[in-house]
Write a protein that holds these residues in place. Sequence first.
Motif, mmCIF file in Angstrom:
data_model
loop_
_atom_site.group_PDB
_atom_site.id
_atom_site.type_symbol
_atom_site.label_atom_id
_atom_site.label_comp_id
_atom_site.label_asym_id
_atom_site.label_seq_id
_atom_site.Cartn_x
_atom_site.Cartn_y
_atom_site.Cartn_z
ATOM 1 N N ARG A 162 0.772 -1.204 -0.368
ATOM 2 C CA ARG A 162 0.563 -0.036 -0.071
ATOM 3 C C ARG A 162 0.960 1.442 0.519
ATOM 4 O O ARG A 162 0.252 2.168 -0.593
ATOM 5 C CB ARG A 162 -1.103 0.264 1.135
ATOM 6 C CG ARG A 162 -1.887 -0.952 0.653
ATOM 7 C CD ARG A 162 -2.769 -1.851 0.090
ATOM 8 N NE ARG A 162 -3.857 -0.094 -0.522
ATOM 9 C CZ ARG A 162 -4.196 0.141 -1.502
ATOM 10 N NH1 ARG A 162 -4.201 -0.994 -2.290
ATOM 11 N NH2 ARG A 162 -4.643 0.654 -1.604
ATOM 12 N N ARG A 163 2.010 1.052 0.078
ATOM 13 C CA ARG A 163 2.894 1.977 0.236
ATOM 14 C C ARG A 163 2.804 3.361 1.094
ATOM 15 O O ARG A 163 3.095 3.972 1.104
ATOM 16 C CB ARG A 163 3.218 3.098 -1.599
ATOM 17 C CG ARG A 163 3.280 1.812 -2.849
ATOM 18 C CD ARG A 163 4.394 1.381 -2.452
ATOM 19 N NE ARG A 163 5.331 1.718 -3.212
ATOM 20 C CZ ARG A 163 6.848 1.501 -2.793
ATOM 21 N NH1 ARG A 163 6.806 0.201 -2.592
ATOM 22 N NH2 ARG A 163 7.681 2.319 -3.922
ATOM 23 N N LEU A 164 2.253 2.941 2.202
ATOM 24 C CA LEU A 164 2.431 3.884 3.204
ATOM 25 C C LEU A 164 3.368 4.185 4.757
ATOM 26 O O LEU A 164 4.378 2.614 4.981
ATOM 27 C CB LEU A 164 0.663 3.423 4.402
ATOM 28 C CG LEU A 164 -0.157 3.077 3.654
ATOM 29 C CD1 LEU A 164 -1.105 3.170 4.814
ATOM 30 C CD2 LEU A 164 -1.037 4.306 3.234
ATOM 31 N N ASP B 109 5.145 5.265 7.468
ATOM 32 C CA ASP B 109 5.451 5.059 8.637
ATOM 33 C C ASP B 109 4.768 5.999 9.958
ATOM 34 O O ASP B 109 3.700 5.845 11.027
ATOM 35 C CB ASP B 109 6.547 4.746 10.000
ATOM 36 C CG ASP B 109 7.482 3.472 9.821
ATOM 37 O OD1 ASP B 109 6.180 1.941 9.811
ATOM 38 O OD2 ASP B 109 8.913 3.397 9.697
ATOM 39 N N ALA B 110 5.160 7.708 9.196
ATOM 40 C CA ALA B 110 4.774 8.083 9.611
ATOM 41 C C ALA B 110 2.941 8.570 9.772
ATOM 42 O O ALA B 110 2.032 9.065 10.945
ATOM 43 C CB ALA B 110 4.571 10.434 9.293
ATOM 44 N N THR B 111 2.049 8.134 8.647
ATOM 45 C CA THR B 111 0.888 7.949 7.980
ATOM 46 C C THR B 111 0.604 6.268 8.728
ATOM 47 O O THR B 111 -1.235 6.885 9.143
ATOM 48 C CB THR B 111 0.659 7.609 6.815
ATOM 49 O OG1 THR B 111 1.398 8.994 5.788
ATOM 50 C CG2 THR B 111 -0.451 7.475 6.483
ATOM 51 N N ILE B 112 0.983 5.909 9.206
ATOM 52 C CA ILE B 112 0.249 4.681 9.912
ATOM 53 C C ILE B 112 0.100 5.003 11.357
ATOM 54 O O ILE B 112 -1.002 4.311 11.854
ATOM 55 C CB ILE B 112 1.685 3.579 10.333
ATOM 56 C CG1 ILE B 112 1.059 2.957 8.211
ATOM 57 C CG2 ILE B 112 1.039 2.620 10.481
ATOM 58 C CD1 ILE B 112 2.077 1.754 8.028
ATOM 59 N N ASP B 113 0.887 6.108 11.895
ATOM 60 C CA ASP B 113 0.749 6.466 13.313
ATOM 61 C C ASP B 113 -0.047 7.307 13.291
ATOM 62 O O ASP B 113 -0.980 7.268 13.806
ATOM 63 C CB ASP B 113 2.341 6.520 13.592
ATOM 64 C CG ASP B 113 3.565 5.502 13.763
ATOM 65 O OD1 ASP B 113 2.756 4.060 14.154
ATOM 66 O OD2 ASP B 113 4.431 5.794 14.064
ATOM 67 N N HIS B 114 0.106 8.425 11.976
ATOM 68 C CA HIS B 114 -1.055 9.350 12.261
ATOM 69 C C HIS B 114 -2.438 8.833 12.188
ATOM 70 O O HIS B 114 -3.160 9.078 12.990
ATOM 71 C CB HIS B 114 -0.628 10.198 11.163
ATOM 72 C CG HIS B 114 -1.326 11.623 10.878
ATOM 73 N ND1 HIS B 114 -2.040 12.622 11.912
ATOM 74 C CD2 HIS B 114 -2.804 11.650 10.399
ATOM 75 C CE1 HIS B 114 -3.165 13.525 11.404
ATOM 76 N NE2 HIS B 114 -3.947 13.137 10.733
ATOM 77 N N ARG C 169 -10.342 -4.593 7.318
ATOM 78 C CA ARG C 169 -9.922 -4.817 5.873
ATOM 79 C C ARG C 169 -9.937 -6.351 5.837
ATOM 80 O O ARG C 169 -8.678 -6.420 7.323
ATOM 81 C CB ARG C 169 -9.034 -3.763 5.242
ATOM 82 C CG ARG C 169 -9.180 -4.443 3.778
ATOM 83 C CD ARG C 169 -7.765 -3.424 3.018
ATOM 84 N NE ARG C 169 -7.733 -3.847 1.754
ATOM 85 C CZ ARG C 169 -7.612 -4.562 1.186
ATOM 86 N NH1 ARG C 169 -7.515 -6.313 1.769
ATOM 87 N NH2 ARG C 169 -7.388 -5.060 -0.314
ATOM 88 N N ARG C 170 -9.921 -7.125 5.942
ATOM 89 C CA ARG C 170 -9.585 -8.407 5.218
ATOM 90 C C ARG C 170 -8.353 -8.398 5.404
ATOM 91 O O ARG C 170 -7.720 -7.729 4.312
ATOM 92 C CB ARG C 170 -10.568 -9.863 5.059
ATOM 93 C CG ARG C 170 -10.232 -9.357 3.038
ATOM 94 C CD ARG C 170 -10.893 -10.284 2.843
ATOM 95 N NE ARG C 170 -11.219 -10.216 1.062
ATOM 96 C CZ ARG C 170 -10.916 -9.983 -0.053
ATOM 97 N NH1 ARG C 170 -9.630 -10.547 0.590
ATOM 98 N NH2 ARG C 170 -11.140 -9.612 -1.038
ATOM 99 N N PRO C 171 -7.508 -9.693 5.643
ATOM 100 C CA PRO C 171 -5.988 -9.131 4.548
ATOM 101 C C PRO C 171 -5.870 -9.962 3.914
ATOM 102 O O PRO C 171 -7.046 -10.921 3.472
ATOM 103 C CB PRO C 171 -5.718 -11.134 5.888
ATOM 104 C CG PRO C 171 -6.939 -11.184 7.285
ATOM 105 C CD PRO C 171 -7.923 -10.288 6.737
ATOM 106 N N PRO C 172 -5.120 -9.259 2.952
ATOM 107 C CA PRO C 172 -4.521 -9.457 1.472
ATOM 108 C C PRO C 172 -4.834 -10.604 0.922
ATOM 109 O O PRO C 172 -5.151 -11.700 0.189
ATOM 110 C CB PRO C 172 -3.603 -9.111 1.106
ATOM 111 C CG PRO C 172 -2.890 -8.626 2.353
ATOM 112 C CD PRO C 172 -3.914 -8.431 3.761
#
Length: 96
Positions: free
Chosen positions: A39-41, A43-48, A84-87
Amino acid sequence: MPPPSASVKKSLTQRILRYHAALRTPAGAGQLDYLKDERRLTDATIDHFLLGAVLDPDPLDEGVRGWLSIPFLTPNGPTAMRCRRPPERDSGPKYM
């Protein structure tokens, strides 16, 4: 939709924070890799956005064990959480 009550908001916040912390554990490595690599996220986005992994679910979330948690955040705190279900699971609903 009306805002959640104080008790619902407290429960929701605790679950969101627990699932977010679980994403950074060895058991959550697969979900974290998916968010970062596919998904190219960052760490900052995941944490935000407090994205998480439902690895040890609250009884309310038992049906989404192993799924990713996606909180709906507002300036006043969280209002809901979707999963969201796992890929690797390619059947069934994609979101709950």
